[in-house]
Design an enzyme around this catalytic site. Sequence first.
Site, PDB file in Angstrom:
ATOM      1  N   ASP A 148       0.860  -1.184   0.000  1.00 16.72           N
ATOM      2  CA  ASP A 148       0.000   0.000   0.000  1.00 16.72           C
ATOM      3  C   ASP A 148       0.903   1.242   0.000  1.00 16.72           C
ATOM      4  O   ASP A 148       2.127   1.148   0.088  1.00 16.72           O
ATOM      5  CB  ASP A 148      -0.947  -0.016   1.206  1.00 16.72           C
ATOM      6  CG  ASP A 148      -2.243   0.742   0.927  1.00 16.72           C
ATOM      7  OD1 ASP A 148      -2.207   1.704   0.127  1.00 16.72           O
ATOM      8  OD2 ASP A 148      -3.285   0.391   1.504  1.00 16.72           O
ATOM      9  N   GLU A 176     -10.815   6.458   4.506  1.00 18.86           N
ATOM     10  CA  GLU A 176      -9.841   5.836   5.396  1.00 18.86           C
ATOM     11  C   GLU A 176     -10.024   6.276   6.856  1.00 18.86           C
ATOM     12  O   GLU A 176     -11.139   6.383   7.345  1.00 18.86           O
ATOM     13  CB  GLU A 176      -8.421   6.064   4.852  1.00 18.86           C
ATOM     14  CG  GLU A 176      -8.267   5.445   3.448  1.00 18.86           C
ATOM     15  CD  GLU A 176      -6.845   5.307   2.976  1.00 18.86           C
ATOM     16  OE1 GLU A 176      -5.968   4.882   3.746  1.00 18.86           O
ATOM     17  OE2 GLU A 176      -6.589   5.619   1.796  1.00 18.86           O
TER      18      GLU A 176
END
Length: 523
Positions: free
Chosen positions: A203, A409
Site C-alpha cells: 500500500d 480511510e
Amino acid sequence: MVNGFQKGSLSTRLKLPMLYGIDAVHGHNNVYRATVFPHNVAIGATRDPQLEVRATGIPYVFAPCVAVCRDPRWGRCFESYSEDPKLVQAMTEIIPGLQGEIPSNSPKAVPFVAGQQKVVACAKHYVGDGGTTRGRNENNTLASRHDLLGIHMAPYYNAVIKGVASIMVSYSSWNGVKMHANHDLITGFLKNTLHFRGFVISDWQGIDRITSPPHLNYTYSILAGVGAGIDMIMVPYDYKEFISGLTSLVKRKFISMSRIDDAVARIIRVKFAMGLFEHPLADYSMAKYLGSQEHRELAREAVRKSLVLLKNGGSADEPLIPLPKKASKILVAGTHADNIGYQCGGWTIEWQGLSGNNITAGTTILSAIKNTVNPKTRVVFQENPDSAYVKANKFSHAIVVVGELPYAETFGDSTNLTLPDPGPSIITNVYASVRCVVVLVTGRPVVIQPYLAQIDALVAAWLPGTEGQGVADVLFGDYGFSGKLPRTWFKTVDQLPMNVGDSHYDPLFPFGYGLSTHPAKAK
C-alpha cells in the site's frame, strides 16, 4: 500525462514499459466528468455482480476492495461489499469485469487480461483489513487462523482463481504482526499454498508503516517488506532512499537475488499478460467513453438496484412509496438533497471527497425528483426548514435527504455512528407535521432507531455517486425496490461488532432485509 511518463520509461536502456495504476474504486473517480458509480457497500446491496464493468484509459486500477468489514465503525466500511464473506466472494465477479473473462483452457491462478479494452485489477487489502478491533483503520485484527482463513481470506480464493493480476497488502496487523512484514501469509500462504502467480504490491508508504513511528528504520522496513514477499513497493516520495537501500541489502546478501528475480518475473508476467510491451501507450480513441451516456445509464441502474427500503408506512395497508408523481406541493429537505459531492462520498475527485455541485458532472437527488414528478407538481426545496415553516405550508408529503459528510480511510473512523447535525433536527422538524420519506446517504448503517417510529418511510441510499436519477426512479415507482441489506443495521453502537450468525444478534434490521415494491402505474 501517463504517455509522457511511459515515453520516459521506454527511453531507458532496457526499454521496459512502466505500469501506471490509479485508485479507480467506484468508476474513474479522480477524473472530472467521469461516471461515478455507487460505492461497494451499495453494489453489495444489489446482489448483482454483473453490474460493475468500467472503462478507463489507464491500464491498472487498485480495485476491487474485497475487505469483509465486520464493524461499521471502520472508516472504510463503504469500500466493503458486505459483512458476509459469501457475498464478498460473489462480488469478486468484478475481476473478470475489469480484466476480461478467463478462457476455459487458461491455467488457474495465473494473471489474465483480455486486451486493450480491459485493465489490470488489484484485490485488496491482504488480509484482515475489515476485522480490526473496534473498526480502527490500519489497526490489529485479533482472530484465530481458522477465522482469518474462513472470513477474511475467503474472497482471495476466488480472486486468485479468476486470474487477478495483483494483490495489495493491508496496513493492518494480524495478531500483532504487520501484514507488510508477514512472510507466512504473503509468501507461505498466498504464493506457495494458493499458487498466486501475479504480483504483490504494497500500500501507499506501506513498508514505512511497519515501524512505529513510520519510517523510523527504513532499511529494516525494506528488508522486512521485500523479505515477506512484496514484489512492487509503492514509494511516493523517498524513491532514492528506497533504491539505494534495496541495492545495498542485495549486495550485502541480506536479500537474495532469487527474491528479486521472483518479484521481477511476477511484474513482467503481468506486463506480458496485458500486452503492455506491444501497446505501451494509452489509446486516445478510448477517451470518448469517459462519462458516456451508456456508462451513466449503467450507474443509474446500479443505484436503483442498490437502494434498500427499510420502512414503508405504518403498516402494509398504507404504504407511502411509491410516491405519487402528481401532488399539489411537495417538500424536499436536507443537507444531502442537492449536493453531488455528498452523494459520491470519499475517493471522489479528491481523496477525502468534496462538497458541492461543481466538482463533477452528475444529477443531484433534488434534480432527479424535479425531473420525475408531474410538471404541475410544485417542488419546494428547503435545506433546513423549521417546524413552523413545514406546518404552515401544508405539503402533500416530504422527502428528507440527510447523511454522512464525505470521508476516506482513517478520517471516517467513528465511535458513535450518529448522523451529523443538522440531520437529526431536519428529520424531527419535518416529520412533526407532514408524512415523510427519509433517504439516508451514508457509507454504512447509522443510528436511526430514535426516529424510526415517527418516520413514515425509510430508504438506505448508501453513497450513490453521480447518477442521483436512480433514487427518484424507485421513489416514484418507475421501478420497484429490490435491494437487500449487505450489512446488519444495529440498534445501538454498544452492540458492535454484531454480524449475521453471532449469538448476540439483535438487529434493528437484519442482514438481507429489504422491502420490495412493484413499479407503479402512472399517476
